[in-house]
Design a protein around this motif. Structure first.
Motif, short mmCIF file in Angstrom:
data_model
loop_
_atom_site.label_atom_id
_atom_site.label_comp_id
_atom_site.label_asym_id
_atom_site.label_seq_id
_atom_site.Cartn_x
_atom_site.Cartn_y
_atom_site.Cartn_z
N TRP A 119 0.86 -1.43 0.30
CA TRP A 119 -0.01 0.20 0.35
C TRP A 119 1.52 1.34 0.00
N PRO A 120 2.21 1.37 0.84
CA PRO A 120 2.48 2.82 0.55
C PRO A 120 3.68 2.46 -0.62
N LEU A 121 3.97 1.99 -1.42
CA LEU A 121 4.31 1.62 -2.53
C LEU A 121 3.51 2.07 -3.65
N LEU A 122 2.19 1.66 -3.51
CA LEU A 122 0.96 2.21 -4.26
C LEU A 122 0.27 3.29 -4.27
N ARG A 123 0.43 3.90 -3.26
CA ARG A 123 0.04 5.10 -2.72
C ARG A 123 1.30 6.34 -3.17
#
Length: 370
Positions: free
Chosen positions: A336-340
C-alpha cells in the motif's frame, strides 16, 4: 446458443446450431471461420454450400466433404489426434468439461491429463507442442472476449491458501455474492482459496441467503485441495448438484501452476497454458475494478500488474483498486505505501482505496466508480 450468434459480424461459427442457422439464413459459408464443430453429419451441406475463403479449425468431417471444401478454396485444419484438449475450441470450459471422470479420480480428468501433457512437453523445445499451446490459448482468449462483451467485470484476487471452513473464506464468498447481486460479473484467477470463495459467492447469488451457509458447511468437509484434489472437487460438485443452475462468474486459471486445480464454482473457465497471458488478460478485462484480498507473491504481482496501466492512463479513466486488510498490505506485505506513492498526483490517486474488512470492499468499489 451464444449471445453473439444472432449478429455474427465476426463471422465465426462455434456450435452446430450456429452452423445450421448460417447455412439456412445465408446460404453460404464463404469467408466464415468454423471452429471446433463436429461436421461429420453435415456432408450434404458442405458439398452444396459455397466455402470460398472459409477456414475450418479442428472440425471433424468426412473425407469427401474435406476434399470438396479444400478444392473450393477453403483451408482445413483437421483435429489433432491424441491430445487431452482441443486447441481450436470455440467456447470456454465448464467445470463439467474439466472434471469429467472425476469419479475415477482426479488423475483421470481432462484437466489433470492436460496438465500432464503440458509437463511432458513444456521443456522439450518442440515447436509443434508450443504452437498447439499458443493456438489453444488464443482460442480461449477469443471465447472469453465474446462471453464478456458488454459486461461490467470486477476482478477478485487473493491467495490459494485460504481454507474452506474459515471466516476469511466465508467473507470472500459473501463478497462475491454481493458483487454478483449488484449486477457485476465476478472474475477470479479460477483456483482454490480466495478465488474459489468469490466464485462460490457469485454462484450462490440467485438463491436465498441461507444457501451459502449450507454450502459452506458441506465444503468444510474438504478444507483444502491437498492431499486429495478428488475429495476437494467432489465436495464442490455435491454442492452444485444440490443447488443447480447457480449464478454466472468467470474463472481464469492456468496449467502453469499444476498444483492448483480449477475451482468448480466458476460457470465459465478460461484455462490457459501461458500464465503471463492469463494474468494480463484477467486484469485487463476487469473493467469495473479489482478487489485484492490478502495473498502472497501472486497477489502482490497482480497489484502492480494492474497499477502499471493505471499509472500510465492518460484519459483519466484508471480502473478502481481496493486492497482489503490494512495490516496485511501495510505491514506483512507493504504494497500500500508504494502504491500510494505511485498514485500521488496522478489520475489513479482517486481510484485506489485501502479498507480494513472485506465487507467494506463493495462500498469502497462504488465510491471509486466501479
Amino acid at each position: 446458443m451464444p449471445a453473439h450468434a444472432a449478429h455474427h459480424d465476426d463471422r465465426e461459427i462455434e456450435t452446430l446450431e450456429e452452423f445450421d442457422a448460417t447455412v439456412s439464413a445465408r446460404g453460404t459459408l464463404a469467408g466464415f471461420r468454423v471452429q471446433a464443430v463436429d461436421l461429420t453429419d453435415r456432408t450434404r451441406e458442405l458439398l452444396t454450400t459455397d466455402t470460398t475463403g472459409a477456414v475450418f479449425l479442428g472440425c471433424p468431417m468426412r473425407e469427401e466433404a474435406a476434399a470438396k471444401v479444400r478444392s473450393g478454396g477453403a483451408l482445413v485444419f483437421p483435429p489433432v489426434p491424441d491430445l487431452p484438449f482441443d486447441p481450436y475450441r470455440g467456447l470456454l470450459y465448464s467445470p463439467d468439461d474439466l472434471f469429467a471422470s472425476l469419479a475415477d479420480g482426479y488423475e483421470s480428468t481432462p484437466d489433470a491429463r492436460a496438465h500432464a501433457w503440458f509437463q511432458r512437453t513444456r521443456g522439450d523445445r518442440d515447436v509443434y507442442a508450443s504452437m498447439l499451446r499458443a493456438v489453444h490459448d488464443d482460442s480461449v482468449s477469443d471465447a472469453l472476449d465474446e462471453l464478456l462483451s458488454g459486461a461490467r467485470v470486477v476482478g477478485v484476487m487473493g491467495g490459494h491458501a485460504m481454507l474452506r471452513g474459515t471466516p476469511e473464506y466465508e467473507g470472500a464468498a459473501r463478497l462475491g455474492r454481493e458483487l454478483a447481486r449488484s449486477g457485476l460479473t465476478v472474475a477470479t484467477g479460477g483456483g482454490p482459496g480466495a478465488m474459489e470463495a468469490a466464485n462460490l459467492g457469485a454462484w450462490a447469488a440467485p438463491f436465498d441467503d441461507g444457501t451459502l451457509g449450507e454450502a459452506l458447511r458441506i465444503l468444510a468437509k474438504a478444507p483444502r485441495f491437498a492431499p486429495s484434489v478428488t475429495e476437494w472437487a467432489a465436495a464442490a460438485f455435491e454442492v452444485r448438484a444440490r443447488w443447480p443452475r447457480g449464478g454466472r462468474s468467470v474463472g481464469i486459471p492456468t496449467w502453469f501452476y499444476g498444483h492448483e486445480p480449477p475451482n468448480p464454482f466458476a460457470s465459465h473457465i478460461a484455462k490457459y497454458f501461458a500464465n503471463a497471458t492469463r494474468e494480463d488478460g484477467l486484469l485487463a478485462r476487469s473493467n469495473a475494478g479489482v478487489v485484492f484480498l490478502p495473498g502472497a507473491a501472486g497477489t502482490l504481482q497482480e497489484i502492480f500488474d494492474n497499477a502499471t496501466p493505471n499509472y500510465y492512463e492518460s484519459r483519466g479513466e484508471p480502473t478502481p483498486m481496493v486492497l482489503v486488510g490494512r495490516a496485511h498490505w501495510t505491514e506483512t506485505l507493504p504494497a500500500w505505501p508504494l502504491l500510494r506513492s505511485l498514485a500521488r498526483g496522478r489520475s489513479m490517486e482517486a481510484r485506489i482505496a485501502l479498507v480494513d474488512r472485506i465487507d467494506e470492499a463493495p462500498d469502497a468499489l462504488k465510491r471509486l466508480g466501479g
